[in-house]
Structures are given as C-alpha cells and as structure tokens.
Design a protein around this motif. Structure first.
Motif, short mmCIF file in Angstrom:
data_model
loop_
_atom_site.label_atom_id
_atom_site.label_comp_id
_atom_site.label_asym_id
_atom_site.label_seq_id
_atom_site.Cartn_x
_atom_site.Cartn_y
_atom_site.Cartn_z
N LYS A 74 0.76 -1.19 -0.07
CA LYS A 74 -0.02 -0.01 -0.07
C LYS A 74 0.86 1.20 0.18
O LYS A 74 1.98 1.26 0.39
N THR A 75 0.32 2.47 -0.49
CA THR A 75 1.18 3.66 -0.52
C THR A 75 0.53 4.52 0.35
O THR A 75 -0.68 4.84 0.30
N LEU A 76 1.50 5.26 1.20
CA LEU A 76 0.99 6.19 2.23
C LEU A 76 1.63 7.31 2.08
O LEU A 76 3.17 7.49 1.90
N CYS A 100 5.48 8.01 0.96
CA CYS A 100 5.85 9.10 0.27
C CYS A 100 6.11 10.30 1.18
O CYS A 100 4.93 10.66 2.30
N VAL A 101 7.11 10.71 1.49
CA VAL A 101 7.61 11.64 2.56
C VAL A 101 7.65 13.10 2.01
O VAL A 101 8.60 13.37 1.31
N ASN A 102 6.69 13.71 2.44
CA ASN A 102 6.48 15.08 1.93
C ASN A 102 7.15 16.11 3.08
O ASN A 102 7.21 15.64 4.27
N TYR A 103 7.97 17.00 2.47
CA TYR A 103 8.29 17.80 3.45
C TYR A 103 8.28 19.29 2.79
O TYR A 103 8.16 19.59 1.47
N LEU A 104 8.42 20.22 3.53
CA LEU A 104 8.37 21.87 2.98
C LEU A 104 9.95 22.25 2.39
O LEU A 104 9.95 22.87 1.38
N SER A 105 10.86 22.30 3.25
CA SER A 105 12.21 22.96 2.98
C SER A 105 13.41 22.18 3.30
O SER A 105 14.30 22.40 2.81
N ASN A 106 13.28 21.34 4.18
CA ASN A 106 14.39 20.59 4.78
C ASN A 106 14.77 19.15 3.98
O ASN A 106 14.49 17.96 4.30
N GLY A 139 14.91 -1.87 4.35
CA GLY A 139 14.09 -2.79 3.35
C GLY A 139 12.90 -2.24 2.96
O GLY A 139 12.39 -3.02 2.05
N GLY A 140 12.54 -1.19 2.97
CA GLY A 140 11.50 -0.61 2.68
C GLY A 140 11.28 0.09 1.34
O GLY A 140 12.52 0.50 0.76
N HIS A 141 10.42 1.07 0.86
CA HIS A 141 10.44 1.79 -0.43
C HIS A 141 9.89 3.37 0.05
O HIS A 141 8.99 3.15 0.63
N ALA A 142 10.68 4.24 -0.27
CA ALA A 142 10.45 5.45 -0.26
C ALA A 142 10.84 6.32 -1.14
O ALA A 142 11.86 6.28 -1.55
N VAL A 143 9.97 7.48 -1.30
CA VAL A 143 10.41 8.60 -2.08
C VAL A 143 10.38 10.10 -1.29
O VAL A 143 9.08 10.20 -0.57
N GLN A 194 0.21 14.23 -8.34
CA GLN A 194 0.37 13.80 -9.93
C GLN A 194 1.79 12.94 -9.94
O GLN A 194 1.95 12.06 -10.47
N LYS A 195 2.61 13.56 -9.17
CA LYS A 195 3.84 13.04 -8.94
C LYS A 195 3.98 11.48 -8.42
O LYS A 195 4.57 10.40 -8.76
N ILE A 196 2.89 11.40 -7.22
CA ILE A 196 3.02 10.11 -6.53
C ILE A 196 2.26 9.30 -7.36
O ILE A 196 2.54 7.80 -7.57
N ASP A 197 0.98 9.53 -8.36
CA ASP A 197 0.37 8.66 -9.06
C ASP A 197 1.41 8.28 -10.13
O ASP A 197 1.26 7.05 -10.64
N ARG A 198 2.41 8.85 -10.54
CA ARG A 198 3.31 8.35 -11.62
C ARG A 198 4.24 7.69 -10.98
O ARG A 198 4.63 6.55 -11.42
N ASP A 199 4.64 7.78 -9.96
CA ASP A 199 5.69 6.84 -9.07
C ASP A 199 5.09 5.50 -8.36
O ASP A 199 5.62 4.58 -8.49
N PHE A 200 3.97 5.62 -8.03
CA PHE A 200 3.47 4.51 -7.21
C PHE A 200 2.07 4.23 -7.75
O PHE A 200 1.58 3.12 -7.13
#
Length: 248
Positions: free
Chosen positions: A3-5, A30-36, A51-55, A72-78
């Motif tokens: 599953k994609t979170l 899906c690791v969202n961040y603002l500036s760091n 052993g996991g998957h993340a972007v 849109q980017k998440i749709d493309r990737d996952f």
C-alpha cells in the motif's frame, strides 16, 4: 501488494517517526517535506536501509497548485495512494490572543487546516469507491490543545486543531460508505522540535511533572497509534480519536 502512504510534514518529529515505522510495516512511503531536503533524504535512506520503499516529495501542502503537483508525482511513481496522514503543521511563538495579528492567524490556519483539506480532497478522488477506488484510511494529527485551548500560549494553534477534529468527524461520516475510514490522534507534550518553534524548546520537561504519567511522550508512541488506525486492526473504527497524552 504494497500500500502507498502519503505523510505530510514527514521530515521531522511525529511525521518522521510514522514514516520509519510504516516503512518497516511494508508501505510505500511518500515523505512530504517543505524545505529541509536533507532531513527528508535521511528518512528515505533509513527506510530503504530497513528494506522499505520511499520517495521524498517537496511541496507546500497549504498551496493548491503544489498539492495537485504532489499527487500527480505520486500517481506517476506509485499509482493512487491507499492511505494519508495529515501531519504537517506549525505553531508560532507563545503569545496571548490580544498580541496576535491576522497574518499569524492566517499562517497557522493555512499550514494546519488548509493543508489537510487540500490533501484529503485529492486523496478522496483516488481512494473512494465513488471514484472507482478501492478504499483507504486517513489519519489526522490533531493535538491535546484542541481540548485544553492552550491559554496564554497557542490559542490560535488550538483553534486550528479544533478545526481538524471537526473535519475528522464530518469527513468520517461523509466517507464511511465509500470505503474510507477517517480517524485522528491527539498527541500532547511529545518530545519534538516543534516546541522550539514556539520559543520554548524544553517545554515538555517543564510540564511533564504535571501529567499523570509524569513524563513526556516520544514520537514513536504517536506513530504506533497512527499505524494502528491505518491498519485493518481498526477496521470498524471511523470518526474516532486516540489520545496520546500521558493521561492529561
């Protein structure tokens, strides 16, 4: 199938702890961040090491155009997401209401409330059976401040978290028949660096002796509650809240 979170504000604190735990439990993160970007990259690398998957995805989730681009980017990737944690939020320097200006109030509500609304709207379009989705789960990160009001410190922040609570309840009822569960967690006095943003980095240590458990909480303890609400173990729970407050 994994599953994609999507976790907003996932480069630090509760969001980061949730990302690391969810990665170990088999989610695409899906690791969202603002500036760091450096902190976000560290979280992604740790998930991969485990052993996991993340972007990592940079986006100001209080801005509609950036939220649309993010999804849109998440749709493309996952592909379409299956779960969402609305965690992104801020507070500002401790203050009484009569010393706050409108600009501060708007910043708080944009980052804490508008962001959750925009991300949730886009998640619904991908998860709801009404749109051909397979369902999913949403967890909103509220705060004990929604109950206490946080007088003389963060009444504006407390207001924003009260809005999140109302959003959670209404949304849960609206989506219950469409395969989406919506729940919330209310952390209180957790050791994260958000307290430094308010001008008192040691706030938890100052308050902890007043709590029934007489200690502050750890981000991982909140993450465990979030992951339970996302999981099938909570399959009959929607519109509910878990208090992670040490008994306060």
């Amino acid at each position: 199938m994994r599953k994609t979170l999507l976790i907003t504000g996932a480069s630090r604190g509760i969001g980061a702890a949730t990302a690391l735990l969810a990665g170990k439990r088999g989610y695409n993160i899906c690791v969202n961040y603002l500036s760091n970007s450096e902190a976000a990259s560290q979280i992604v690398n740790q998930i991969k090491t485990d052993g996991g998957h993340a972007v990592a995805y940079q986006a100001d989730v209080s801005k509609e155009a950036e939220v649309l681009s993010l999804f849109q980017k998440i749709d493309r990737d996952f592909g379409p997401i299956n779960a969402l944690v609305n965690n992104a939020g801020i507070l500002e320097t401790q203050s009484r209401v009569d010393q706050m200006d409108l600009e501060r109030l708007m910043r708080i509500f944009n980052k804490n409330v508008v962001s959750a609304f925009l991300c949730t709207r886009e998640a619904i379009k991908r998860m709801s059976t009404r749109y051909g989705g397979s369902g999913g789960a949403i967890v909103n990160v509220s705060s004990i401040a929604a109950r206490t009001g946080s007088p003389n410190e963060y009444v504006d922040y407390a207001m924003s978290k009260g809005a999140i609570d109302t959003f959670t309840i209404g949304l849960a009822k609206e989506l219950a028949a469409e395969g989406i569960r919506v729940n919330g967690v209310r952390p209180g006095f957790i050791y994260t660096d958000i307290h430094a943003d308010g001008g008192e980095p040691n706030r938890v240590d100052r308050i902890k002796e007043t709590l029934p458990m007489q200690r502050g909480g750890q981000p991982e303890e909140v993450a465990n509650a979030i992951l339970w609400l996302l999981s099938e173990e909570s399959s009959f729970s929607t519109g509910s809240f878990i208090e992670v407050t040490g008994g306060r």
